[in-house]
Design a protein around this motif. Structure first.
Motif, short mmCIF file in Angstrom:
data_model
loop_
_atom_site.label_atom_id
_atom_site.label_comp_id
_atom_site.label_asym_id
_atom_site.label_seq_id
_atom_site.Cartn_x
_atom_site.Cartn_y
_atom_site.Cartn_z
N GLY A 263 -35.43 16.17 -17.11
CA GLY A 263 -34.54 15.88 -18.53
C GLY A 263 -35.02 14.45 -19.29
N LYS A 264 -35.76 13.50 -18.66
CA LYS A 264 -36.64 13.02 -18.77
C LYS A 264 -37.44 11.32 -19.94
CE LYS A 264 -32.07 9.85 -18.15
NZ LYS A 264 -31.79 9.19 -17.70
N LEU A 265 -38.79 12.68 -20.60
CA LEU A 265 -39.30 12.05 -21.40
C LEU A 265 -39.71 10.68 -21.78
CD1 LEU A 265 -42.16 14.00 -20.79
CD2 LEU A 265 -41.73 14.78 -23.45
N LEU A 266 -40.06 9.83 -21.32
CA LEU A 266 -41.22 9.01 -22.68
C LEU A 266 -42.05 9.05 -22.90
CD1 LEU A 266 -40.89 6.06 -22.41
CD2 LEU A 266 -42.31 5.91 -20.52
N VAL A 267 -42.40 9.10 -24.57
CA VAL A 267 -43.30 9.75 -24.80
C VAL A 267 -44.02 8.21 -25.98
CG1 VAL A 267 -42.23 11.50 -25.30
CG2 VAL A 267 -41.96 10.45 -27.01
N ASN A 268 -45.50 8.54 -25.71
CA ASN A 268 -45.90 7.42 -26.76
C ASN A 268 -45.77 7.88 -28.52
OD1 ASN A 268 -47.92 6.71 -28.91
ND2 ASN A 268 -49.46 6.56 -27.03
N PRO A 269 -44.88 7.09 -29.20
CA PRO A 269 -44.42 7.83 -30.72
C PRO A 269 -45.96 7.89 -31.59
CG PRO A 269 -44.29 5.52 -30.16
CD PRO A 269 -44.55 5.86 -28.97
N GLU A 270 -46.80 7.86 -31.19
CA GLU A 270 -48.25 7.42 -32.28
C GLU A 270 -49.09 8.81 -31.82
OE1 GLU A 270 -50.21 4.41 -31.58
OE2 GLU A 270 -48.87 3.29 -32.77
N ARG A 271 -48.05 9.40 -30.91
CA ARG A 271 -49.26 10.61 -30.06
C ARG A 271 -48.26 12.34 -29.75
NH1 ARG A 271 -53.00 7.30 -25.66
NH2 ARG A 271 -53.15 6.29 -26.87
N TYR A 272 -47.01 11.89 -29.86
CA TYR A 272 -46.39 12.91 -29.35
C TYR A 272 -46.13 14.05 -30.41
CZ TYR A 272 -42.03 15.43 -27.37
OH TYR A 272 -41.51 16.56 -26.99
N VAL A 273 -46.82 14.99 -30.30
CA VAL A 273 -45.69 16.13 -31.44
C VAL A 273 -44.89 17.04 -30.45
CG1 VAL A 273 -46.50 18.15 -32.44
CG2 VAL A 273 -48.28 16.21 -32.12
N PRO A 274 -42.89 17.08 -30.77
CA PRO A 274 -42.90 17.72 -30.53
C PRO A 274 -43.40 19.81 -29.69
CG PRO A 274 -41.57 16.41 -32.30
CD PRO A 274 -43.23 16.51 -33.13
N LEU A 277 -41.80 23.37 -25.21
CA LEU A 277 -41.44 23.67 -23.92
C LEU A 277 -39.78 22.43 -23.33
CD1 LEU A 277 -44.76 23.30 -22.97
CD2 LEU A 277 -43.16 25.12 -22.22
N PHE A 278 -39.68 20.84 -24.42
CA PHE A 278 -39.42 19.55 -24.24
C PHE A 278 -37.64 19.79 -24.94
CE2 PHE A 278 -42.86 18.27 -23.33
CZ PHE A 278 -43.79 18.13 -22.31
N ASP A 279 -37.05 21.70 -24.97
CA ASP A 279 -35.89 21.74 -25.43
C ASP A 279 -35.13 21.70 -24.89
OD1 ASP A 279 -36.75 22.29 -28.37
OD2 ASP A 279 -36.81 24.38 -27.93
N GLY A 280 -33.49 20.22 -24.79
CA GLY A 280 -32.67 20.20 -23.90
C GLY A 280 -33.47 18.67 -23.57
N TRP A 281 -34.86 18.23 -23.39
CA TRP A 281 -35.08 17.06 -23.17
C TRP A 281 -34.37 15.86 -23.86
CZ3 TRP A 281 -38.97 16.20 -18.60
CH2 TRP A 281 -39.15 17.17 -17.53
N ASP A 282 -34.41 14.11 -22.71
CA ASP A 282 -33.60 13.41 -23.51
C ASP A 282 -35.10 12.83 -24.03
OD1 ASP A 282 -32.04 12.39 -24.38
OD2 ASP A 282 -31.65 11.36 -22.83
N ILE A 283 -35.99 12.54 -24.70
CA ILE A 283 -37.05 12.10 -25.26
C ILE A 283 -36.92 10.10 -25.87
CG2 ILE A 283 -38.97 12.22 -26.90
CD1 ILE A 283 -38.87 15.07 -25.52
N LEU A 284 -37.51 9.61 -25.06
CA LEU A 284 -37.63 8.46 -24.95
C LEU A 284 -38.80 8.09 -26.09
CD1 LEU A 284 -35.76 5.51 -25.42
CD2 LEU A 284 -37.46 5.25 -23.15
N PRO A 285 -38.87 6.94 -27.18
CA PRO A 285 -40.04 6.73 -27.91
C PRO A 285 -40.75 5.23 -27.10
CG PRO A 285 -38.98 7.21 -29.52
CD PRO A 285 -37.97 7.15 -27.94
N ALA A 286 -41.90 5.32 -26.21
CA ALA A 286 -42.29 3.47 -25.77
C ALA A 286 -42.07 3.12 -27.12
CB ALA A 286 -43.07 4.12 -24.92
N PRO A 287 -41.39 1.80 -25.96
CA PRO A 287 -41.60 0.47 -27.58
C PRO A 287 -43.23 -0.02 -27.12
CG PRO A 287 -40.00 -0.01 -25.85
CD PRO A 287 -40.98 1.78 -25.55
N LYS A 288 -43.77 -0.26 -28.30
CA LYS A 288 -45.06 -0.91 -28.30
C LYS A 288 -45.56 -1.69 -27.60
CE LYS A 288 -46.64 -0.81 -33.50
NZ LYS A 288 -46.40 0.15 -33.67
#
Ligand code: DAV
Length: 376
Positions: A263-274, A277-288
């Motif tokens: 339920g915890k996914l760190l993502v690259n905010p420049e690349r992640y396309v929702p 599959l990750f419905d219900g997961w908490d998504i954290l955009p990584a800081p630069k």
């Protein structure tokens, strides 16, 4: 100079191998880590240039890569990176993880097949690229960089040892890597990717493991044919889903997605396309990334800042200079283990890239949604 793998019994703090159990057991990126391979940069040489590299390598390094193929990297830079790797091993052991190392191997020997030649190999630094653990199985990936053709050799003693103790071992069909895979025509056939669909290829680092789900990206080193090979070879117990990412230079998904706990996914905010599959997961955009822009990077982008290694669902190894990321992860409930690793960054990866998690406590859970389509 080199540190042999420390036997489990020599370190009271390190978990003993599971008696009678398969030595290879890892289904996720986050279950409690028991045993890990940490790569070696000893004897690393510049890769031998092939045009498909231009799609993924930083333009600033094209000159070096084109001219130095098969020659050693600058000694001082390598020394600093190797020191950071040795320190990572010590940190992991202090955290109770068994650390294994590949054999030191020469990488400067040239080699050839009937159709092409390479001035040398590369290194044994990034086991994540050439090997994958799926449950009790170790998979050798069919990589598309010619200079990496023999890269798993340095890991063979380890793999044979695990096999003898009950692990399963499979290698993808050895690719031919002829121009048929890379030609302009092939690139057209492959929708503009550097590799077309001539034969199955993939780098294992284009795959992220979520229990019975494996999430993979099409990239300049991974084609649909390779993804289909993996899907059918793993069989009914696993679901392999290709997801879209916004990355024109795609090579390896592990600076784009980092699942750190169910339920915890760190993502690259420049690349992640929702993706559903990750419905219900908490998504954290990584800081630069905090890396200075003039830091030498031969192979990859500064986004290796988010190429972290999970020790368990609450603990993450993070580069010590990445303060904004450390703060964000700490606020998200994680204990961060800071380790200096910027000199390793230069050689193409960070903690996830340089490791292969051979054993994690736990079995094959189901964590992602949309389970109706199971490819077998
Ligand atoms: O995004 O620069 C990082 C992963 C390399 N193994 C990138 C790729």
């Amino acid at each position: 100079m080199t540190h042999a793998a420390v036997s489990a019994s020599a370190h009271p703090g390190i978990a003993a191998p599971r008696a009678g159990a398969c030595p290879v057991n890892s289904f996720t990126e986050w279950d409690p880590l028991e045993e890990v391979v940490v790569g070696r940069l000893d004897n690393a040489v510049f890769p031998t240039w092939q045009p498909s590299m231009a799609d993924t390598m930083p333009e600033s390094s094209w000159g070096d890569l084109r001219t130095h193929g098969g020659a050693p990297f600058p000694a001082e830079h390598l020394r600093a990176a190797r020191e950071e790797l040795e320190n990572l091993c010590a940190v992991l052991e202090a955290e109770g993880v068994r650390v294994r190392r590949p054999d030191p191997a020469p990488h400067d020997n040239s080699f050839a097949t009937p159709r092409w030649s390479s001035k040398g190999g590369l290194y044994a630094g990034m086991p994540r690229d050439c090997l994958m653990v799926v449950g009790d199985t170790i998979v050798e990936a069919p990589m598309s960089w010619r200079c990496r053709y023999f890269e798993t050799d340095a890991f063979r003693e380890l793999i044979k040892g695990w096999f003898r103790q009950g692990a399963r071992w499979m290698a993808a069909p050895k690719p031919q890597l002829t121009e048929d895979l890379f030609s302009d025509e092939a690139a057209e056939d492959g929708d503009g990717w550097a590799v077309g669909e001539f034969e199955p290829v993939f780098d294992a680092a284009d795959v992220m493991r979520f229990g019975r789900d494996l999430v993979v990206q099409r990239s300049h080193v991974t084609n649909e044919f390779g993804i289909e090979w993996l899907r059918r070879s793993l069989g009914d117990g696993f679901r392999v889903s290709r997801i879209d990412v916004d990355d024109p230079h795609a090579m390896h998904i592990d600076a784009t997605l980092a699942p750190l706990a169910p339920g915890k996914l760190l993502v690259n905010p420049e690349r992640y396309v929702p993706h559903e599959l990750f419905d219900g997961w908490d998504i954290l955009p990584a800081p630069k990334p905090a890396l200075p822009s003039d830091w030498p990077m031969y192979f990859c982008s500064p986004w290796v800042s988010m190429n972290v290694l999970s020790l368990d669902p609450e603990t993450v190894v993070v580069e010590s200079h990445e303060e904004p990321l450390i703060e964000a992860l700490t606020a998200w409930g994680f204990r961060c283990v800071p380790v200096d690793f910027r000199n390793v960054y230069s050689f193409g990866g960070s903690f996830h890239c340089v490791t292969l998690d051979v054993a994690r406590t736990g079995g094959c859970g189901s964590y992602l949604s949309g389970a109706e389509t199971i490819h077998g």
